[in-house]
Enzyme design. Structure first.
Site, PDB file in Angstrom:
ATOM      1  N   ASN A   9      12.000 -38.488  21.605  1.00 39.13           N
ATOM      2  CA  ASN A   9      11.851 -37.949  22.947  1.00 39.13           C
ATOM      3  C   ASN A   9      13.251 -37.886  23.548  1.00 39.13           C
ATOM      4  OD1 ASN A   9      11.292 -37.266  25.550  1.00 39.13           O
ATOM      5  ND2 ASN A   9      10.148 -39.114  26.068  1.00 39.13           N
ATOM      6  N   LYS A  11      14.160 -36.556  26.177  1.00 36.69           N
ATOM      7  CA  LYS A  11      14.127 -36.543  27.654  1.00 36.69           C
ATOM      8  C   LYS A  11      15.085 -35.454  28.164  1.00 36.69           C
ATOM      9  CE  LYS A  11      12.706 -41.330  27.497  1.00 36.69           C
ATOM     10  NZ  LYS A  11      12.654 -42.646  28.107  1.00 36.69           N
ATOM     11  N   HIS A  97       3.774 -39.217  29.879  1.00 33.84           N
ATOM     12  CA  HIS A  97       4.863 -40.198  29.777  1.00 33.84           C
ATOM     13  C   HIS A  97       4.984 -40.934  31.114  1.00 33.84           C
ATOM     14  CE1 HIS A  97       8.813 -41.965  29.300  1.00 33.84           C
ATOM     15  NE2 HIS A  97       8.646 -41.802  28.003  1.00 33.84           N
ATOM     16  N   GLU A  99       7.424 -41.740  32.815  1.00 31.32           N
ATOM     17  CA  GLU A  99       8.370 -41.128  33.758  1.00 31.32           C
ATOM     18  C   GLU A  99       7.709 -39.975  34.511  1.00 31.32           C
ATOM     19  OE1 GLU A  99      11.429 -40.516  30.832  1.00 31.32           O
ATOM     20  OE2 GLU A  99      11.680 -42.679  30.691  1.00 31.32           O
ATOM     21  N   GLU A 169       3.586 -47.272  25.336  1.00 30.36           N
ATOM     22  CA  GLU A 169       4.959 -47.528  25.780  1.00 30.36           C
ATOM     23  C   GLU A 169       4.923 -48.449  26.991  1.00 30.36           C
ATOM     24  OE1 GLU A 169       7.717 -44.120  24.444  1.00 30.36           O
ATOM     25  OE2 GLU A 169       6.827 -43.509  26.332  1.00 30.36           O
ATOM     26  N   GLY A 175      13.980 -48.021  27.783  1.00 30.79           N
ATOM     27  CA  GLY A 175      15.367 -47.883  28.209  1.00 30.79           C
ATOM     28  C   GLY A 175      16.010 -49.181  28.662  1.00 30.79           C
ATOM     29  N   SER A 215      12.533 -48.994  23.587  1.00 27.97           N
ATOM     30  CA  SER A 215      13.693 -49.621  22.946  1.00 27.97           C
ATOM     31  C   SER A 215      13.531 -49.799  21.437  1.00 27.97           C
ATOM     32  CB  SER A 215      14.029 -50.954  23.630  1.00 27.97           C
ATOM     33  OG  SER A 215      14.380 -50.739  24.987  1.00 27.97           O
TER      34      SER A 215
HETATM   35  P1  13P Z   1      13.816 -45.719  24.841  1.00 22.89           P
HETATM   36  O1  13P Z   1      13.640 -45.668  23.341  1.00 22.89           O
HETATM   37  O2  13P Z   1      15.117 -45.169  25.310  1.00 22.89           O
HETATM   38  O3  13P Z   1      13.504 -47.094  25.372  1.00 22.89           O
HETATM   39  O4  13P Z   1      12.703 -44.728  25.477  1.00 22.89           O
HETATM   40  C1  13P Z   1      11.394 -44.860  25.079  1.00 22.89           C
HETATM   41  C2  13P Z   1      10.622 -43.703  25.587  1.00 22.89           C
HETATM   42  O5  13P Z   1      10.393 -43.573  26.769  1.00 22.89           O
HETATM   43  C3  13P Z   1      10.178 -42.687  24.622  1.00 22.89           C
HETATM   44  O6  13P Z   1       9.277 -41.800  25.198  1.00 22.89           O
END
Ligand code: 13P
Length: 253
Positions: A9, A11, A97, A99, A169, A175, A215
Site C-alpha cells: 500500500n 498510500k 483502510h 486512514e 491492521e 506507521g 509495521s
Molecule cells: P505501515 O506498514 O507503514 O505500518 O502501514 C501499514 C498500512 O497501513 C498498510 O495499509
C-alpha cells in the site's frame, strides 16, 4: 488452499518516475511466487495503468486501487468509480483502510456499499479492519473488529465471501514501528476466522485470506506470516523500498 498475499500500500507516496524505478528494481530479478502466492501493488490512481503495464506477462502479480467511490457514476467531481477501475484492468481495491475511515469519515454503511460495487464490477476488495489503541487498551478489540466485519461484510453471500481478502491492521501498529506480536496477530486472525466460520461455515472461512498490516518489515515478516491464520501482509512504509518488499514477498508461506 487459500492464497498467501504480500500487498503493497504505497498510500500517497512516490512520483510516477520514482514508482517506475521502484518497479524496475523490484523485478530486476524475477519474483519467486508459487502457485498459491500473490504480490499486489496498491498504487495511487494515476499510476494504475502504468504499473499494470509493468506487470504484463508476469505471473501472480496484480494491481490494486487504494479506494473507489460507492456510487455507479454521475456528478461526483473528483471521485473514481469501480467501473472505471475495472475498465483499466485494476484487479483489487483496498476498502476501508483506517486512514480513510478516520480522515474521510467512511462509515460502515459506505464501506458495505463500496464492497458491493467492487464485486458488481469484477474487482476484488481487500477489506481492512482493526482497532484503535484505546480499544486495545480497554481489552475490547475482539468485539470491535467483529462489529466492523458484521456491519460491512455480513450482507454478502457465502459465494461472494469465498476467496475474499481481509486485512487486519491494528491502528496502533500502522506507521509506528510497533508491530503486533506474533501472538496478538494470530489471536485476532483466529478470532476473525471464527467469526466468519460461525456465520458462513468453516469451508468459506478457510478460503478467506487474512492479511496482517502494521509495521510489517523485511526483518519481521517471516515470523508474522508463519502464524497459522496469517496469510500474508498489507505493507505501507516497507513496500516503498525494493529490497525490503522483495524480502517480504519471499517471506510468504
Ligand atoms: P505501515 O506498514 O507503514 O505500518 O502501514 C501499514 C498500512 O497501513 C498498510 O495499509
Amino acid at each position: 488452499m487459500r492464497k498467501q498475499i504480500a500487498a503493497a500500500n504505497w498510500k500517497m507516496n512516490l512520483t510516477l518516475q520514482q514508482a517506475e524505478t521502484l518497479m524496475d528494481e523490484l523485478f530486476a530479478t524475477p519474483l519467486e511466487l508459487s502457485e498459491n502466492q500473490e504480490a499486489v501493488f496498491g498504487v495511487p490512481f494515476p499510476y494504475l495503468i502504468s504499473i499494470k503495464n509493468k506487470l504484463a506477462g508476469k505471473k501472480n502479480v496484480y494491481v490494486a486501487a487504494q479506494n473507489c467511490y460507492d456510487k455507479k457514476s454521475g456528478a461526483y467531481t473528483g471521485e473514481v468509480s469501480a467501473e472505471m477501475l475495472n475498465s483499466i484492468g485494476t484487479d483489487y481495491v483496498i476498502i476501508g483502510h483506517s486512514e480513510r475511515r478516520e480522515y474521510f469519515n467512511e462509515s460502515h454503511a459506505m464501506l458495505a456499499a463500496k464492497v458491493n460495487i467492487c464485486i458488481e464490477n469484477g474487482l476484488k476488495p481487500i477489506f481492512c479492519c482493526g482497532e484503535p489503541l484505546a480499544i486495545r487498551e480497554a481489552g475490547t478489540e475482539s468485539s470491535f473488529v467483529e462489529m466492523q466485519l458484521k456491519e460491512s461484510l455480513f450482507h454478502l453471500s457465502a459465494e461472494q465471501l469465498t476467496g475474499f481478502v481481509i486485512a487486519y491492521e491494528p491502528i496502533w501498529a500502522i506507521g509506528t514501528g510497533k508491530t503486533a506480536s506474533n501472538e496478538q496477530a494470530q489471536e485476532m486472525h483466529a478470532h476473525i476466522r471464527k467469526v466468519l466460520s460461525d456465520q458462513y461455515g468453516v469451508v468459506v472461512a478457510d478460503s478467506i485470506s487474512i492479511l496482517y498490516g502494521g509495521s510489517v518489515k523485511a526483518n519481521n515478516a517471516a515470523d508474522i506470516f508463519s502464524q497459522p491464520d496469517v496469510d500474508g501482509g498489507l505493507v505501507g512504509g516497507a513496500s516503498l523500498l525494493a529490497a525490503d518488499f522483495t524480502a517480504i514477498i519471499n517471506s510468504l508461506k
